[in-house]
Design an enzyme around this catalytic site. Structure first.
Site, PDB file in Angstrom:
ATOM      1  CB  SER A  72      36.512  39.013  45.316  1.00 53.99           C
ATOM      2  OG  SER A  72      37.821  39.100  45.821  1.00 53.99           O
ATOM      3  CD  GLN A 179      44.011  33.588  54.185  1.00 55.73           C
ATOM      4  OE1 GLN A 179      44.842  32.734  54.517  1.00 55.73           O
ATOM      5  NE2 GLN A 179      44.160  34.312  53.084  1.00 55.73           N
ATOM      6  CB  SER A 199      39.036  31.509  47.183  1.00 57.23           C
ATOM      7  OG  SER A 199      39.701  31.756  45.977  1.00 57.23           O
ATOM      8  CB  ALA A 200      40.065  26.763  44.060  1.00 51.16           C
ATOM      9  CB  THR A 237      30.323  29.082  30.088  1.00 48.66           C
ATOM     10  OG1 THR A 237      29.481  29.675  29.113  1.00 48.66           O
ATOM     11  CG2 THR A 237      30.767  27.706  29.633  1.00 48.66           C
ATOM     12  CB  CYS A 325      50.002  51.487  47.543  1.00 47.88           C
ATOM     13  SG  CYS A 325      50.658  53.019  46.910  1.00 47.88           S
TER      14      CYS A 325
HETATM   15  C1  LIG Z   1      42.122  35.960  49.291  1.00 47.08           C
HETATM   16  C2  LIG Z   1      40.973  36.331  50.117  1.00 47.08           C
HETATM   17  C3  LIG Z   1      39.759  36.754  49.530  1.00 47.08           C
HETATM   18  C4  LIG Z   1      39.616  36.930  48.040  1.00 47.08           C
HETATM   19  O1  LIG Z   1      39.572  35.706  47.369  1.00 47.08           O
HETATM   20  P1  LIG Z   1      39.794  35.677  45.775  1.00 47.08           P
HETATM   21  O2  LIG Z   1      39.498  34.271  45.389  1.00 47.08           O
HETATM   22  O3  LIG Z   1      41.237  36.022  45.556  1.00 47.08           O
HETATM   23  O4  LIG Z   1      38.855  36.652  45.190  1.00 47.08           O
HETATM   24  C5  LIG Z   1      38.698  37.052  50.352  1.00 47.08           C
HETATM   25  N1  LIG Z   1      38.791  36.934  51.691  1.00 47.08           N
HETATM   26  C6  LIG Z   1      39.937  36.530  52.303  1.00 47.08           C
HETATM   27  C7  LIG Z   1      39.966  36.406  53.784  1.00 47.08           C
HETATM   28  C8  LIG Z   1      41.058  36.225  51.541  1.00 47.08           C
HETATM   29  O5  LIG Z   1      42.182  35.843  52.149  1.00 47.08           O
END
Ligand SMILES: *Cc1c(COP(=O)(O)O)cnc(C)c1O
Length: 393
Positions: A72, A179, A199-200, A237, A325
């Site tokens: 995000s 993804q 994202s890890a 940090t 929701c």
């Molecule tokens: C999960 C996801 C995000 C957000 O990643 P976070 O590390 O949870 O903030 C953004 N884009 C896609 C396509 C995702 O699947």
């Protein structure tokens, strides 16, 4: 009973090897890596090793990888950062209707601040049309943000081609690869990518750590202001343990990528085949071939995805429905609406996303449970009753 976890697009289980790699940096090696004493320097070195592993994985330079708090933040930084840095050139941005909310809501924010955004339509499979993308580019277009693979329906976009067109028109190209990263081999240069978010926790790494790849020389304003971490571009940090865990997760994903894809594809296709042949009035969503190896998405007519989820949960099956929701009312998924599904069908959607740990028995158990649940919910559905009556006439 153990949970059958089929929600790997939401998050994944951290790999035990990742935990082992992180442990020293949560325990004895707790120094702030930015400090100057030797105790800190060793940790700084390990963070840079992780940076190198991750850079190599997408064929980037170490100096082009910036660690963040997750997907995000990376999406916010890429879009707001380029919008600000290039505002003198233009204020038009192109994205798609099927992006993650981290992209969509960021674009909506910018619309309130004088930017104009084009949200590209997609076809029935969720694919962006390369020609329509080119037609949407204007002289004042500064940025395009198009996701690599969709998190709900798994469709993989023609990123290299979209990137090529963006560059032909002098438009900066960002892709949310959260993804795709760890599931698809990515070469940022060959694929014409200027900015990439990952994202890890989506690839068996820890939560709360991600990255933004920024092509060297690209103009982008900082998002998080403060200290001089990440070469003065992202304050805060350094999350040493998280980054080192991310590096380990990438190393593991890299070594297993083809084997995992082949394994998941086999189970995914079995799940699709069983559901679509054994349950009536079901729609399979997304592209049949251009899709993530672990993603399945279905709509079951005459019932609500939310009710399905609750009953699946009673059978210890963890899945997801596309509905969001908002303000108490259940809105159908924006992605399913964008591929042209009417509200009443989009409401009955369920996503099952697999992992390398998913077993064939899990798939069979899930389909068996699903068949009973769908039958039960339909037997209580006035919509279904009407439909059956009409069929009989
Ligand atoms: C999960 C996801 C995000 C957000 O990643 P976070 O590390 O949870 O903030 C953004 N884009 C896609 C396509 C995702 O699947």
């Amino acid at each position: 009973m153990e949970n059958i976890y089929l929600d790997n697009a939401a998050t994944t289980k951290i790999d035990p090897e990742v935990i082992e790699a992180m442990k020293p940096y949560l325990l004895a090696e707790y120094a702030n890596p930015s400090s100057t004493y030797t105790f800190a320097g060793q940790i700084h070195g390990k963070v840079d090793d992780a940076r190198k592993t991750i850079a190599d994985f997408i064929k980037a330079k170490e100096s082009e990888i910036y660690f963040t708090s997750g997907g995000s933040e990376s999406d916010n930084w890429a879009i707001k950062g380029v919008a600000d840095a290039l505002s003198a050139k233009g204020k038009h941005i192109i994205t798609t209707k099927i992006e993650h909310h981290a992209v969509l809501h960021t674009c909506e924010f910018l619309e309130k601040h004088g930017y104009e955004v084009t949200y590209l339509e997609v076809d029935e499979y969720g694919l962006v049309d390369v020609k329509k993308f080119e037609e949407a580019i204007r002289p004042d277009t500064i940025l395009a943000s198009i996701m690599f693979a969709n998190n709900e329906i798994g469709t993989i976009e023609p990123i290299a081609e979209l990137g090529r067109i963006a560059h032909e028109h002098g438009v900066v190209f960002h892709t949310d690869a959260v993804q795709a990263f760890g599931h698809i081999r990515i070469d940022v240069n060959a694929m014409n990518i200027d900015l990439l978010s990952a994202s890890a926790h989506k690839l068996n790494g820890p939560k709360g750590v991600g990255l933004l790849y920024i092509k060297s020389g690209l103009k982008i304003t900082n998002l998080i202001h403060g200290g001089a971490q990440e070469r003065g571009r992202r304050a805060g940090t350094t999350n040493a343990a998280g980054i080192i865990g991310f590096g380990k997760a990438v190393e593991l994903a890299d070594s297993r990528l083809e084997a995992t894809n082949a394994y998941e594809t086999k189970l995914r296709d079995k799940l699709i085949a069983r559901v679509t042949s054994e349950i009536p009035y079901v729609r399979f969503n997304g592209h049949p071939e251009k899709r993530l190896s672990n993603n399945t998405n279905f709509c079951f007519r005459f019932i609500e995805g939310e009710s399905l989820l609750i009953l699946l949960d009673q059978d210890h099956i963890c899945a997801s429905s596309g509905s969001a929701c908002t303000s108490g009312a259940l809105d159908p998924s924006h992605v399913l609406l964008a591929i042209g599904l009417p509200h009443e069908i989009a409401h009955g959607s369920i996503r099952f996303t697999l992992s390398a740990e998913t077993k064939e028995e899990d798939i069979d158990y899930t389909v068996d449970a699903l068949k009973k649940i769908v039958e039960r919910l339909r037997s209580m559905s006035p919509l279904y009753e009407d439909f059956v009556k009409k069929q009989a006439q």
